[in-house]
Motif scaffolding. Structure first.
Motif, PDB file in Angstrom:
ATOM      1  N   SER A   1       0.757  -1.275   0.000  1.00 27.10           N
ATOM      2  CA  SER A   1       0.000   0.000   0.000  1.00 27.10           C
ATOM      3  C   SER A   1       0.776   1.306   0.000  1.00 27.10           C
ATOM      4  N   THR A   2       0.119   2.871  -0.502  1.00 21.99           N
ATOM      5  CA  THR A   2       1.002   4.035  -0.386  1.00 21.99           C
ATOM      6  C   THR A   2       0.385   5.421  -0.298  1.00 21.99           C
ATOM      7  N   THR A   3       0.203   6.239  -1.321  1.00 15.78           N
ATOM      8  CA  THR A   3      -0.215   7.632  -1.172  1.00 15.78           C
ATOM      9  C   THR A   3      -1.625   7.878  -1.676  1.00 15.78           C
TER      10      THR A   3
ATOM     11  N   ILE B   1      -0.364 -13.669  -5.336  1.00 18.59           N
ATOM     12  CA  ILE B   1       0.025 -12.286  -5.591  1.00 18.59           C
ATOM     13  C   ILE B   1      -1.254 -11.451  -5.598  1.00 18.59           C
ATOM     14  N   MET B   2      -1.237 -10.366  -4.849  1.00 15.53           N
ATOM     15  CA  MET B   2      -2.437  -9.562  -4.634  1.00 15.53           C
ATOM     16  C   MET B   2      -2.151  -8.073  -4.845  1.00 15.53           C
ATOM     17  N   ILE B   3      -3.221  -7.317  -5.050  1.00 12.50           N
ATOM     18  CA  ILE B   3      -3.203  -5.873  -4.835  1.00 12.50           C
ATOM     19  C   ILE B   3      -3.838  -5.699  -3.467  1.00 12.50           C
ATOM     20  N   HIS B   4      -3.173  -4.974  -2.556  1.00 15.22           N
ATOM     21  CA  HIS B   4      -3.749  -4.809  -1.228  1.00 15.22           C
ATOM     22  C   HIS B   4      -3.308  -3.519  -0.569  1.00 15.22           C
ATOM     23  N   GLY B   5      -3.973  -3.194   0.537  1.00 14.90           N
ATOM     24  CA  GLY B   5      -3.628  -2.031   1.336  1.00 14.90           C
ATOM     25  C   GLY B   5      -2.507  -2.353   2.306  1.00 14.90           C
ATOM     26  N   ARG B   6      -2.324  -1.463   3.257  1.00  8.58           N
ATOM     27  CA  ARG B   6      -1.271  -1.629   4.264  1.00  8.58           C
ATOM     28  C   ARG B   6      -1.604  -2.795   5.202  1.00  8.58           C
ATOM     29  N   PRO B   7      -0.594  -3.286   5.937  1.00 15.60           N
ATOM     30  CA  PRO B   7      -0.875  -4.336   6.924  1.00 15.60           C
ATOM     31  C   PRO B   7      -1.897  -3.842   7.943  1.00 15.60           C
TER      32      PRO B   7
ATOM     33  N   GLY C   1       6.072  -9.478  -3.048  1.00 17.27           N
ATOM     34  CA  GLY C   1       5.816  -9.599  -4.474  1.00 17.27           C
ATOM     35  C   GLY C   1       4.469  -9.022  -4.876  1.00 17.27           C
ATOM     36  N   CYS C   2       3.682  -8.638  -3.882  1.00 16.10           N
ATOM     37  CA  CYS C   2       2.366  -8.050  -4.145  1.00 16.10           C
ATOM     38  C   CYS C   2       2.504  -6.587  -4.575  1.00 16.10           C
ATOM     39  N   ILE C   3       1.375  -6.002  -4.928  1.00 17.96           N
ATOM     40  CA  ILE C   3       1.291  -4.585  -5.268  1.00 17.96           C
ATOM     41  C   ILE C   3       0.522  -3.915  -4.137  1.00 17.96           C
ATOM     42  N   ALA C   4       1.180  -3.014  -3.412  1.00 14.71           N
ATOM     43  CA  ALA C   4       0.561  -2.362  -2.266  1.00 14.71           C
ATOM     44  C   ALA C   4       0.160  -0.934  -2.610  1.00 14.71           C
ATOM     45  N   VAL C   5      -0.981  -0.523  -2.070  1.00 20.05           N
ATOM     46  CA  VAL C   5      -1.474   0.846  -2.208  1.00 20.05           C
ATOM     47  C   VAL C   5      -1.934   1.313  -0.825  1.00 20.05           C
ATOM     48  N   SER C   6      -2.221   2.595  -0.690  1.00 22.92           N
ATOM     49  CA  SER C   6      -2.747   3.098   0.580  1.00 22.92           C
ATOM     50  C   SER C   6      -4.118   2.470   0.829  1.00 22.92           C
ATOM     51  N   ASN C   7      -4.551   2.470   2.069  1.00 21.38           N
ATOM     52  CA  ASN C   7      -5.873   1.937   2.384  1.00 21.38           C
ATOM     53  C   ASN C   7      -6.970   2.728   1.686  1.00 21.38           C
ATOM     54  N   GLU C   8      -6.788   4.040   1.573  1.00 24.30           N
ATOM     55  CA  GLU C   8      -7.763   4.878   0.877  1.00 24.30           C
ATOM     56  C   GLU C   8      -7.841   4.495  -0.600  1.00 24.30           C
ATOM     57  N   ALA C   9      -6.686   4.277  -1.210  1.00 23.25           N
ATOM     58  CA  ALA C   9      -6.653   3.851  -2.610  1.00 23.25           C
ATOM     59  C   ALA C   9      -7.281   2.467  -2.762  1.00 23.25           C
ATOM     60  N   MET C  10      -6.986   1.556  -1.833  1.00 25.62           N
ATOM     61  CA  MET C  10      -7.534   0.202  -1.911  1.00 25.62           C
ATOM     62  C   MET C  10      -9.048   0.230  -1.824  1.00 25.62           C
ATOM     63  N   GLU C  11      -9.597   1.105  -1.005  1.00 27.69           N
ATOM     64  CA  GLU C  11     -11.049   1.225  -0.892  1.00 27.69           C
ATOM     65  C   GLU C  11     -11.657   1.610  -2.240  1.00 27.69           C
ATOM     66  N   GLN C  12     -11.022   2.547  -2.947  1.00 25.60           N
ATOM     67  CA  GLN C  12     -11.521   2.963  -4.258  1.00 25.60           C
ATOM     68  C   GLN C  12     -11.341   1.863  -5.298  1.00 25.60           C
ATOM     69  N   ILE C  13     -10.180   1.226  -5.305  1.00 25.94           N
ATOM     70  CA  ILE C  13      -9.916   0.140  -6.251  1.00 25.94           C
ATOM     71  C   ILE C  13     -10.926  -0.986  -6.015  1.00 25.94           C
ATOM     72  N   TRP C  14     -11.159  -1.325  -4.776  1.00 23.99           N
ATOM     73  CA  TRP C  14     -12.125  -2.370  -4.397  1.00 23.99           C
ATOM     74  C   TRP C  14     -13.494  -2.087  -5.007  1.00 23.99           C
TER      75      TRP C  14
END
Length: 191
Positions: free
Chosen positions: A38-40, A139-145, A165-178
Motif C-alpha cells: 500500500s502508499t499515497t 500475488i495480490m493488490i492490497h492495502g497496508r498491513p 511480491g504483491c502490489i501495495a497501495v494506501s488503504n484509501e486507494a484500496m477502498e476505491q480500487i475495491w
C-alpha cells in the motif's frame, strides 16, 4: 487527459487469451486469512463507473485504472523487496510482469482488503516446470498491513518496497480500487 493505447502495447498470446477466459469462469474458494500488499493518496476522479482494465508500471510505481482507453484514476504503489524483473519462483520477492486477471477478492485479509492477481498463468507455470522450480502464487493488490495503525508507521510503509511480491497501495486507494474494479478485470503489469 492521458490515454493508454491498448493496441500498441498489447502483447497477449492465444494461450494467455484462453487462460483469461478460463480464469474468469472459475472462482477459487476464499479463506479468511488469505494474504495480499500500500502508499499515497489517489488522484482526482474522472469517472465513478467501474473500470475495464488495470495497468501497473513498476518502474514508475504507478497503478492506473482505465475504462476503455480513458484514464479513470492513478495511484502510487509499493512493490516487493526485489522490484526489478519478472517473478519466477516462490520467495524471490518479485512482482510478476505480464497479462493476468483480477479474479477474486478477500475483505478479511491480513492487509486492508486484497484482490488476487491470477499469477502464475500458463506461461509462468510451463516455464517454472521446465526448469524445476515452484512459480509461487498468492500475488495480490492490497492495502497496508492491518497492524499498521499509526500515521508514522503508515508513512514508513508508503516510502519503501516492502511486500513479498504483491502490489501495495494506501488503504484509501484500496477502498476505491475495491469499489471500481470488478472481478474478471484484466491487469497488465509492465516493467
Amino acid at each position: 487527459m492521458q490515454v493508454f493505447d491498448l493496441k500498441t502495447n498489447l502483447c497477449v498470446s492465444a494461450t494467455q487469451r484462453r487462460l483469461a477466459v478460463l480464469v474468469i469462469g472459475m472462482m477459487p474458494l476464499l479463506t479468511p486469512t488469505m494474504t495480499g500488499c500500500s502508499t499515497t493518496k489517489p488522484q482526482s476522479v474522472v469517472s465513478t463507473s467501474r473500470v475495464s482494465q488495470v495497468v501497473v508500471r513498476k518502474a514508475a510505481r504507478n497503478l492506473s485504472l482505465y475504462k476503455g482507453n480513458q484514464l479513470v484514476r492513478e495511484y502510487r504503489i509499493n512493490l516487493g523487496h526485489v522490484p526489478k524483473g519478472h517473478k519466477m519462483q516462490e520467495g524471490d520477492k518479485r512482482t510478476p510482469e505480464g497479462d493476468y486477471i483480477l479474479d477474486w477478492r478477500n475483505a478479511r485479509s491480513r492487509y486492508y482488503k486484497s484482490i488476487h492477481i491470477s499469477y502464475p498463468n500458463v506461461h509462468d507455470r510451463t516455464f517454472a516446470q521446465a526448469i524445476g522450480i515452484d512459480p509461487g502464487g498468492m500475488i495480490m493488490i492490497h492495502g497496508r498491513p492491518s497492524s499498521a495503525k499509526t500515521a508514522g508507521l503508515m508513512k514508513e510503509y508508503d516510502a519503501l518496497d516492502w511486500t513479498d511480491g504483491c502490489i501495495a497501495v494506501s488503504n484509501e486507494a484500496m477502498e476505491q480500487i475495491w469499489r471500481l474494479v470488478p472481478d474478471g478485470t484484466p491487469i497488465r503489469i509492465l516493467p
